[in-house]
Design a protein around this motif. Structure first.
Motif, mmCIF file in Angstrom:
data_model
loop_
_atom_site.group_PDB
_atom_site.id
_atom_site.type_symbol
_atom_site.label_atom_id
_atom_site.label_comp_id
_atom_site.label_asym_id
_atom_site.label_seq_id
_atom_site.Cartn_x
_atom_site.Cartn_y
_atom_site.Cartn_z
ATOM 1 N N THR A 2 10.996 6.499 5.786
ATOM 2 C CA THR A 2 12.388 6.644 5.367
ATOM 3 C C THR A 2 12.444 6.928 3.868
ATOM 4 N N PHE A 3 13.595 7.408 3.455
ATOM 5 C CA PHE A 3 13.782 7.702 2.040
ATOM 6 C C PHE A 3 13.612 6.442 1.198
ATOM 7 N N GLU A 4 14.177 5.342 1.654
ATOM 8 C CA GLU A 4 14.095 4.080 0.913
ATOM 9 C C GLU A 4 12.654 3.609 0.793
ATOM 10 N N ASP A 5 11.871 3.744 1.873
ATOM 11 C CA ASP A 5 10.458 3.358 1.823
ATOM 12 C C ASP A 5 9.693 4.224 0.829
ATOM 13 N N PHE A 6 9.978 5.516 0.869
ATOM 14 C CA PHE A 6 9.301 6.436 -0.051
ATOM 15 C C PHE A 6 9.622 6.088 -1.500
ATOM 16 N N VAL A 7 10.901 5.871 -1.779
ATOM 17 C CA VAL A 7 11.308 5.571 -3.155
ATOM 18 C C VAL A 7 10.714 4.250 -3.621
ATOM 19 N N SER A 8 10.714 3.244 -2.774
ATOM 20 C CA SER A 8 10.161 1.956 -3.203
ATOM 21 C C SER A 8 8.661 2.055 -3.449
ATOM 22 N N VAL A 37 18.709 11.719 -6.087
ATOM 23 C CA VAL A 37 20.039 11.845 -5.495
ATOM 24 C C VAL A 37 20.103 13.118 -4.653
ATOM 25 N N ARG A 38 19.588 14.215 -5.190
ATOM 26 C CA ARG A 38 19.577 15.475 -4.430
ATOM 27 C C ARG A 38 18.629 15.396 -3.237
ATOM 28 N N ALA A 39 17.484 14.737 -3.425
ATOM 29 C CA ALA A 39 16.501 14.651 -2.343
ATOM 30 C C ALA A 39 17.013 13.779 -1.199
ATOM 31 N N ARG A 45 14.532 16.988 5.865
ATOM 32 C CA ARG A 45 13.641 18.141 5.723
ATOM 33 C C ARG A 45 12.463 17.810 4.816
ATOM 34 N N ILE A 46 12.737 17.176 3.655
ATOM 35 C CA ILE A 46 11.678 16.872 2.692
ATOM 36 C C ILE A 46 10.702 15.853 3.264
ATOM 37 N N GLY A 47 11.201 14.834 3.945
ATOM 38 C CA GLY A 47 10.353 13.794 4.513
ATOM 39 C C GLY A 47 9.400 14.327 5.564
ATOM 40 N N GLY A 48 9.737 15.447 6.195
ATOM 41 C CA GLY A 48 8.879 16.037 7.212
ATOM 42 C C GLY A 48 7.753 16.885 6.647
ATOM 43 N N LEU A 49 7.748 17.116 5.353
ATOM 44 C CA LEU A 49 6.693 17.914 4.730
ATOM 45 C C LEU A 49 5.382 17.135 4.692
ATOM 46 N N ASP A 50 4.266 17.883 4.545
ATOM 47 C CA ASP A 50 2.955 17.234 4.451
ATOM 48 C C ASP A 50 2.841 16.400 3.178
ATOM 49 N N ALA A 51 3.426 16.885 2.096
ATOM 50 C CA ALA A 51 3.315 16.192 0.808
ATOM 51 C C ALA A 51 4.699 16.123 0.148
ATOM 52 N N LEU A 56 8.805 16.684 -4.581
ATOM 53 C CA LEU A 56 9.682 16.019 -5.546
ATOM 54 C C LEU A 56 9.202 16.240 -6.983
ATOM 55 N N LYS A 57 7.902 16.288 -7.186
ATOM 56 C CA LYS A 57 7.394 16.566 -8.536
ATOM 57 C C LYS A 57 7.813 17.960 -8.989
ATOM 58 N N ARG A 58 7.772 18.902 -8.060
ATOM 59 C CA ARG A 58 8.228 20.247 -8.403
ATOM 60 C C ARG A 58 9.723 20.229 -8.722
ATOM 61 N N MET A 59 10.482 19.443 -7.966
ATOM 62 C CA MET A 59 11.913 19.302 -8.249
ATOM 63 C C MET A 59 12.133 18.717 -9.649
ATOM 64 N N ILE A 60 11.274 17.757 -10.039
ATOM 65 C CA ILE A 60 11.392 17.143 -11.372
ATOM 66 C C ILE A 60 11.175 18.189 -12.452
#
Length: 168
Positions: A2-8, A37-39, A45-51, A56-60
Motif C-alpha cells: 500500500t501507499f502508506e506502507d511504502f511511505v513508512s 501527494v501527486r503519487a 499504477r505506480i505501486g504496480g511498477l517493478d521499482a 518516485l526519485k525521477r519524480m523528485i
C-alpha cells in the motif's frame, strides 16, 4: 504494497535523495511532500511498477527542476521601501546564536590544552587548582594556558564579529 506502507518504509530514503539533489534540506522536504501527494493519487499504477522508488526519485528530480523554473517565473523584485511598508522591522533573534557559533569556532582554533582549560574554567566553572588537578599539571601552567587562550580570543573576536556583521 500500500501507499502508506511504502511511505513508512522509504520516506527517509526519499528525503535524503531529495536533499542530495537540491542541497537544501528544507526544499527537499517540500519537494518530497509534493511528489508524495501527486503519487498518492496515482499509486494504483505506480505501486504496480517493478521499482516504484526509482519512479518516485525521477519524480523528485523533475519536481526540483520545475520548481526552479516556477521560482524564476514567480520572482517579483521589490524595493526595500516597499517591504518595510508591508511589515515593520523586527530585531534579529539569531544574532546571539551567530555570536555563540562564532565564539565556538574561535575556541576550536585554540591548541588542545588551551581549549581544555577554557572548557573547564567557563563551562564546568572549576577553579584554577581544580583544573590543574584534572589536567595533572601545576596551577601556574593552568593560569598560563588560560591567559594565552583569552589573549588569542580577544585578538580574534573583533574580526569575527566584523565578519558576522558583513553577512546578509
Amino acid at each position: 504494497m500500500t501507499f502508506e506502507d511504502f511511505v513508512s518504509a522509504r520516506l527517509g530514503s526519499l528525503v535524503r535523495y531529495a536533499t542530495v539533489v537540491t542541497w537544501d534540506p528544507h526544499l527537499a522536504e517540500d519537494i518530497t511532500q509534493n511528489v508524495l501527494v501527486r503519487a498518492h493519487s496515482r499509486w494504483s499504477r505506480i505501486g504496480g511498477l517493478d521499482a516504484p522508488e526509482l519512479y518516485l526519485k525521477r519524480m523528485i528530480v523533475n519536481e526540483f527542476l520545475s520548481w526552479r523554473r516556477r521560482r524564476a517565473a514567480r520572482s517579483v523584485p521589490l524595493a526595500g521601501d516597499t517591504l518595510a511598508g508591508l511589515m515593520p522591522p523586527v530585531p534579529d533573534l539569531t544574532a546571539p546564536r551567530d555570536e555563540r557559533d562564532a565564539m565556538l569556532r574561535l575556541i576550536a582554533t585554540l591548541p588542545p590544552r588551551q581549549r581544555a582549560v577554557i572548557a573547564l574554567r567557563f563551562y564546568e566553572d572549576l577553579s584554577t587548582e581544580q583544573i590543574a588537578e584534572t589536567l595533572g599539571c601545576r596551577a601556574v601552567t593552568v593560569r598560563t594556558h588560560l591567559s594565552r587562550a583569552l589573549a588569542s580570543l580577544q585578538q580574534a573576536v573583533p574580526a569575527a564579529l566584523a565578519d558576522l556583521r558583513k553577512q546578509p
